[in-house]
Every structure is written in structure tokens, then in C-alpha cells.
Design a protein around this motif. Structure first.
Motif, PDB file in Angstrom:
ATOM      1  N   LYS A 224       0.814  -1.219   0.000  1.00  0.00           N
ATOM      2  CA  LYS A 224       0.000   0.000   0.000  1.00  0.00           C
ATOM      3  C   LYS A 224       0.845   1.266   0.000  1.00  0.00           C
ATOM      4  CE  LYS A 224      -2.517  -1.034   3.556  1.00  0.00           C
ATOM      5  NZ  LYS A 224      -3.536  -0.874   4.619  1.00  0.00           N
ATOM      6  N   GLY A 225       1.894   1.303   0.810  1.00  0.00           N
ATOM      7  CA  GLY A 225       2.755   2.474   0.816  1.00  0.00           C
ATOM      8  C   GLY A 225       3.483   2.642  -0.492  1.00  0.00           C
ATOM      9  N   ARG A 226       3.903   1.542  -1.073  1.00  0.00           N
ATOM     10  CA  ARG A 226       4.598   1.595  -2.355  1.00  0.00           C
ATOM     11  C   ARG A 226       3.670   2.112  -3.442  1.00  0.00           C
ATOM     12  NH1 ARG A 226       6.568  -2.276  -6.358  1.00  0.00           N
ATOM     13  NH2 ARG A 226       8.756  -1.831  -6.840  1.00  0.00           N
ATOM     14  N   TRP A 227       2.418   1.655  -3.421  1.00  0.00           N
ATOM     15  CA  TRP A 227       1.464   2.116  -4.428  1.00  0.00           C
ATOM     16  C   TRP A 227       1.084   3.570  -4.200  1.00  0.00           C
ATOM     17  CZ3 TRP A 227      -1.531  -3.066  -3.715  1.00  0.00           C
ATOM     18  CH2 TRP A 227      -0.880  -4.064  -4.452  1.00  0.00           C
ATOM     19  N   ALA A 228       1.015   4.007  -2.945  1.00  0.00           N
ATOM     20  CA  ALA A 228       0.753   5.426  -2.693  1.00  0.00           C
ATOM     21  C   ALA A 228       1.868   6.287  -3.283  1.00  0.00           C
ATOM     22  CB  ALA A 228       0.607   5.682  -1.198  1.00  0.00           C
TER      23      ALA A 228
END
Length: 288
Positions: free
Chosen positions: A150-154
């Protein structure tokens, strides 16, 4: 001079709420960003038997072709495992299933798992091999990217949206640029405070929400194969990127105070807000 208005967009992807914001028109239309996120969900969901990740897991024990995108995610997983002393290990899927996390939360609370005797999980580097366009998992193991993605996609989203934008993926936030007022994008913290973030990421991990049965939750300690029981029950991290904030938040809850003390020495980790079992919330800055 008239300031362009802030544009916002909300949707649901990965069984979580997604909020997108751009100062002025986004470089990539919000609807296109949503389409890309749904494509990522189809690629990485362990709850979809036809996802690319599920096909890799089903092929454990032999070399299996992977896309460039999945290959990059697996390289990231290996780097995170090394940086976290294997506390954030993407090969935890069998232990998650043994703990009872067998289906998506959109279908209800997972069932209480029957008693088992979990065993520690070896370092990811011993379980996952990569070649140019193929990967091989050790037999009996499976990959779950829940603590990484999720952080990577954000981070990816704000590169799509433009130089002054923000994205929240299930509460993992990445901000880019000065924000609507020039002093950063406002990010609500679990303690009720509002943090202004410019060019950074914020993520929270804890054992309070996704719980089932008596002691079941989604953060598994690879050292035991069981749900983590450290002295930290929740960690909020401000870091240089959303990807960093995401895995550090998970590692701190799994590893407890010694891990928090170690990871705050990283130059890409700026602040930690911790909730401990032995006392209330604590704010631990990277540098005094």
C-alpha cells in the motif's frame, strides 16, 4: 493570482478506502488512477485464485515466469526483509492461513483457527530466488504483499497525479509538494493530531483492528510463526517515502521497542508515534 482548487476523488480498492488529491487538475485523471489500482489488485490479491501472485504461490518449488512489475515487488520484498532483520517477511502466507486469516475482510471476520504448532519462518532470501524474468519459492511457502504494497502504491500514485498531490491507500499516505496552502498536505494521525507533510509518507500498523478469535491478528512474527506479541501495539511512522513508512510501521509492532530504537537510526525514518502495552502513546523523533 488565483490558486487552483484542490481536487479530490475517493474509491474502494484492495478492500480498503482510497483517497486521491491534487492541487489543480491531476496529470493522470483520477478515473485512470483507479483503473490502474484495480489492475494491481487483480495482479497481487492473494484472495483471487487467478491473480499473478496466486499463480506464483501455486508454483512453489519450481521456477515460474513473472511480470516485470511482480519482479520489482519481489525485489522490494527481499530488500525489506534484509532491512528489517526478516521481521517483515513476505513469505508469511502459510502462517497467516494457519492463524485463521483465510479470506478477505469484505466477507466477514476470519474464523478462529484450530490449535496448531507454528514454526519460525526462515529468512526470505532462503525461500525466494529471482532470475531475470522468473522466480522460485521454496515448497510449502507463499507470498503475501500486505505489509509492503500500500505504501509503495501510494508513492506510485503521487507520481501519476503530479508535483503537488497526495494519496491515501487504506490509510497509508504519500504526499508530494507544498499542499493546498503551501505548508504541506494535512494528514490526520491516529492520536487526533494533524501533521503537515511535504514530500514524505505516513503509515500506521497495529494489532487493534484486524483481529479475530482470542489472539488472532494479521501481523505474524516470523521468529515464532504466531501473531506478534511485542510491547508495541500500534506504530505510526513518518518517513521519506510511503513504502518505507509502511514496512517500518509493521516491523516496529512485530519487533517491539528494540526494533523501534534500531530503525529510528535510519536517515529515511523521521518520526515514530508508538502505543506500548506498558504505557500510553509515545512520540519518538528520529533526531532531537
Amino acid at each position: 493570482m488565483t490558486t487552483a482548487p484542490t481536487q479530490r476523488y475517493t474509491c474502494s480498492v484492495f478492500t480498503c478506502d482510497v483517497t486521491l488529491a491534487s492541487q489543480g487538475a491531476p496529470a493522470t485523471p483520477f478515473a485512470e488512477v483507479q483503473r490502474r489500482l484495480h489492475a494491481l489488485d487483480r495482479r497481487y490479491s492473494r484472495f483471487r485464485p487467478d491473480s499473478e501472485l496466486s499463480h506464483l504461490n501455486a508454483a512453489a518449488g519450481r521456477w515460474h515466469p513473472v511480470s516485470a512489475d511482480l519482479h520489482a515487488m519481489l525485489r522490494h520484498a527481499l530488500a525489506v526483509a534484509a532491512a528489517s532483520a526478516n521481521l517483515v517477511n513476505a513469505a508469511m502466507l502459510p502462517r497467516l492461513l494457519a492463524a485463521g486469516y483465510v479470506h478477505s475482510w469484505t466477507t466477514g471476520t476470519p474464523p478462529t483457527a484450530p490449535p496448531t504448532t507454528p514454526t519460525p519462518v526462515p529468512p526470505l532470501a532462503e525461500l525466494l530466488e529471482l532470475r531475470r524474468d522468473t522466480a522460485r519459492l521454496a515448497p510449502g511457502y507463499g507470498i503475501d504483499v500486505g505489509a509492503l504494497a500500500k505504501g509503495r502504491w501510494a508513492d506510485d500514485i503521487v507520481t501519476w497525479l503530479g508535483p503537488n498531490s497526495a494519496a491515501s491507500v487504506g490509510g497509508d499516505v504519500t504526499c508530494r509538494g507544498p499542499g493546498p496552502d503551501g505548508d504541506g498536505w494535512p494528514v490526520n494521525l491516529p492520536n487526533g493530531h494533524v501533521l503537515r507533510v511535504r514530500d514524505g509518507g505516513v503509515a500506521t500498523s497495529g494489532i487493534g483492528k484486524r483481529r479475530w478469535g482470542t489472539n488472532g491478528h494479521h501481523l505474524i512474527d516470523p521468529r515464532t510463526g504466531r501473531p506478534a506479541t511485542s510491547d508495541i501495539t500500534q506504530s505510526t511512522v513518518l518517513a521519506r517515502t510511503g513504502a518505507c513508512a509502511d514496512w517500518v510501521a509493521s516491523a516496529v509492532v512485530i519487533g517491539g521497542s528494540p526494533t523501534a530504537a534500531h530503525l529510528t537510526t535510519r536517515t529515511d525514518v523521521h518520526h515514530l508515534w508508538l502505543t506500548r502495552t506498558d504505557r500510553g502513546a509515545a512520540h519518538e523523533p528520529h533526531k532531537p
